[in-house]
Scaffold this motif. Structure first.
Motif, PDB file in Angstrom:
ATOM      1  N   GLY A 131      27.206  24.574  24.559  1.00 54.74           N
ATOM      2  CA  GLY A 131      27.527  25.158  23.266  1.00 54.74           C
ATOM      3  C   GLY A 131      27.929  26.612  23.380  1.00 54.74           C
ATOM      4  N   ALA A 132      28.331  27.038  24.581  1.00 59.22           N
ATOM      5  CA  ALA A 132      28.782  28.421  24.783  1.00 59.22           C
ATOM      6  C   ALA A 132      30.247  28.524  24.369  1.00 59.22           C
ATOM      7  CB  ALA A 132      28.611  28.825  26.244  1.00 59.22           C
ATOM      8  N   HIS A 133      30.629  29.697  23.887  1.00 59.01           N
ATOM      9  CA  HIS A 133      31.987  29.858  23.383  1.00 59.01           C
ATOM     10  C   HIS A 133      32.772  30.979  24.055  1.00 59.01           C
ATOM     11  CE1 HIS A 133      31.046  27.034  20.245  1.00 59.01           C
ATOM     12  NE2 HIS A 133      29.939  27.703  20.017  1.00 59.01           N
ATOM     13  N   LYS A 134      32.084  31.860  24.776  1.00 62.81           N
ATOM     14  CA  LYS A 134      32.763  33.024  25.337  1.00 62.81           C
ATOM     15  C   LYS A 134      32.665  33.057  26.856  1.00 62.81           C
ATOM     16  CE  LYS A 134      32.264  35.883  21.271  1.00 62.81           C
ATOM     17  NZ  LYS A 134      31.821  37.180  20.745  1.00 62.81           N
ATOM     18  N   VAL A 135      33.688  33.656  27.456  1.00 65.63           N
ATOM     19  CA  VAL A 135      33.729  33.855  28.901  1.00 65.63           C
ATOM     20  C   VAL A 135      34.142  35.297  29.174  1.00 65.63           C
ATOM     21  CG1 VAL A 135      34.263  31.467  29.520  1.00 65.63           C
ATOM     22  CG2 VAL A 135      36.121  33.054  29.049  1.00 65.63           C
ATOM     23  N   LEU A 136      33.809  35.752  30.362  1.00 68.00           N
ATOM     24  CA  LEU A 136      34.224  37.074  30.800  1.00 68.00           C
ATOM     25  C   LEU A 136      35.234  36.865  31.919  1.00 68.00           C
ATOM     26  CD1 LEU A 136      33.661  40.134  30.430  1.00 68.00           C
ATOM     27  CD2 LEU A 136      32.088  39.934  32.357  1.00 68.00           C
ATOM     28  N   ARG A 137      36.438  37.385  31.738  1.00 68.86           N
ATOM     29  CA  ARG A 137      37.489  37.277  32.740  1.00 68.86           C
ATOM     30  C   ARG A 137      37.577  38.611  33.478  1.00 68.86           C
ATOM     31  NH1 ARG A 137      43.427  37.052  30.638  1.00 68.86           N
ATOM     32  NH2 ARG A 137      42.994  39.270  30.568  1.00 68.86           N
ATOM     33  N   MET A 138      37.598  38.527  34.826  1.00 71.22           N
ATOM     34  CA  MET A 138      37.725  39.754  35.625  1.00 71.22           C
ATOM     35  C   MET A 138      38.725  39.522  36.753  1.00 71.22           C
ATOM     36  SD  MET A 138      33.845  41.245  35.729  1.00 71.22           S
ATOM     37  CE  MET A 138      34.362  42.899  36.172  1.00 71.22           C
ATOM     38  N   ARG A 139      39.457  40.552  37.062  1.00 68.16           N
ATOM     39  CA  ARG A 139      40.452  40.480  38.143  1.00 68.16           C
ATOM     40  C   ARG A 139      39.827  40.911  39.451  1.00 68.16           C
ATOM     41  NH1 ARG A 139      43.862  44.066  40.333  1.00 68.16           N
ATOM     42  NH2 ARG A 139      43.417  45.665  38.795  1.00 68.16           N
ATOM     43  N   PRO A 140      39.974  40.109  40.503  1.00 71.25           N
ATOM     44  CA  PRO A 140      39.430  40.511  41.806  1.00 71.25           C
ATOM     45  C   PRO A 140      40.308  41.575  42.464  1.00 71.25           C
ATOM     46  CG  PRO A 140      40.454  38.351  41.972  1.00 71.25           C
ATOM     47  CD  PRO A 140      40.533  38.760  40.534  1.00 71.25           C
ATOM     48  N   VAL A 141      39.672  42.484  43.179  1.00 72.81           N
ATOM     49  CA  VAL A 141      40.375  43.490  43.964  1.00 72.81           C
ATOM     50  C   VAL A 141      39.817  43.448  45.370  1.00 72.81           C
ATOM     51  CG1 VAL A 141      40.884  45.008  42.013  1.00 72.81           C
ATOM     52  CG2 VAL A 141      38.771  45.310  43.261  1.00 72.81           C
ATOM     53  N   THR A 142      40.563  43.968  46.304  1.00 72.32           N
ATOM     54  CA  THR A 142      40.122  43.972  47.685  1.00 72.32           C
ATOM     55  C   THR A 142      38.983  44.959  47.859  1.00 72.32           C
ATOM     56  OG1 THR A 142      42.369  43.483  48.351  1.00 72.32           O
ATOM     57  CG2 THR A 142      40.884  44.249  50.065  1.00 72.32           C
ATOM     58  N   GLU A 143      37.877  44.478  48.455  1.00 74.58           N
ATOM     59  CA  GLU A 143      36.754  45.365  48.766  1.00 74.58           C
ATOM     60  C   GLU A 143      37.121  46.168  49.996  1.00 74.58           C
ATOM     61  OE1 GLU A 143      32.721  44.686  48.084  1.00 74.58           O
ATOM     62  OE2 GLU A 143      33.651  44.947  46.144  1.00 74.58           O
ATOM     63  N   GLY A 144      36.644  47.384  50.060  1.00 72.26           N
ATOM     64  CA  GLY A 144      36.931  48.139  51.270  1.00 72.26           C
ATOM     65  C   GLY A 144      36.719  49.528  51.105  1.00 72.26           C
TER      66      GLY A 144
END
Length: 144
Positions: A131-144
């Motif tokens: 019954g969840a309605h929301k998501v969090l979208r995040m863009r991956p970046v290179t760690e370093g």
């Protein structure tokens, strides 16, 4: 003040989550913390984020899956959960997914039903079941 005051839950958290899932997390989180981010349980990732008030680093098990150039994090406990507020405030975090680390930026809260084709199928099914309605979208970046 009345002793029968009812505690209200955030509007973006379903009753199933409040009555069933939240109590179970207290029981299962120690196990989930051990496997989160590993190769064999891809549903559970380990999110690292900085406290928006304390500045302290936290590690939180979350449901997160990559799809379409983004990581999609389930907001089962709503966008006002502690980890979500921290990530939204900082604008970044990092995640351990399938034994690999990713930096994440540009957190955006989205209504799941508005982006159904963008979400991984298993996440759509999980959101429907919880019954969840929301998501969090995040863009991956290179760690370093």
């Amino acid at each position: 003040m009345s002793t029968n005051a009812k505690v209200s839950r955030p509007a973006d958290v379903s009753g199933v989550v409040d009555r069933v899932v939240r109590p179970l997390t207290r029981i299962f989180n120690p196990f989930i913390m051990r496997v989160a981010g590993g190769r064999w349980f891809p549903m559970f990732s380990l999110l690292r984020h900085r406290g928006h008030r304390s500045g302290r680093m936290y590690s939180t098990p979350v449901t997160a899956l990559p799809h379409g150039g983004y990581f999609w994090l389930g907001l089962t406990f709503g966008q006002d959960s502690g980890w979500a507020r921290n990530v939204l405030s900082a604008g970044e975090g990092s995640i351990r997914f399938r034994a690999a680390d990713y930096g994440l930026v540009e957190p955006t809260v989205l209504e799941g039903p508005a982006v159904p084709r963008d979400l991984p199928l298993v996440m759509r099914i999980g959101m429907w079941a919880m019954g969840a309605h929301k998501v969090l979208r995040m863009r991956p970046v290179t760690e370093g």
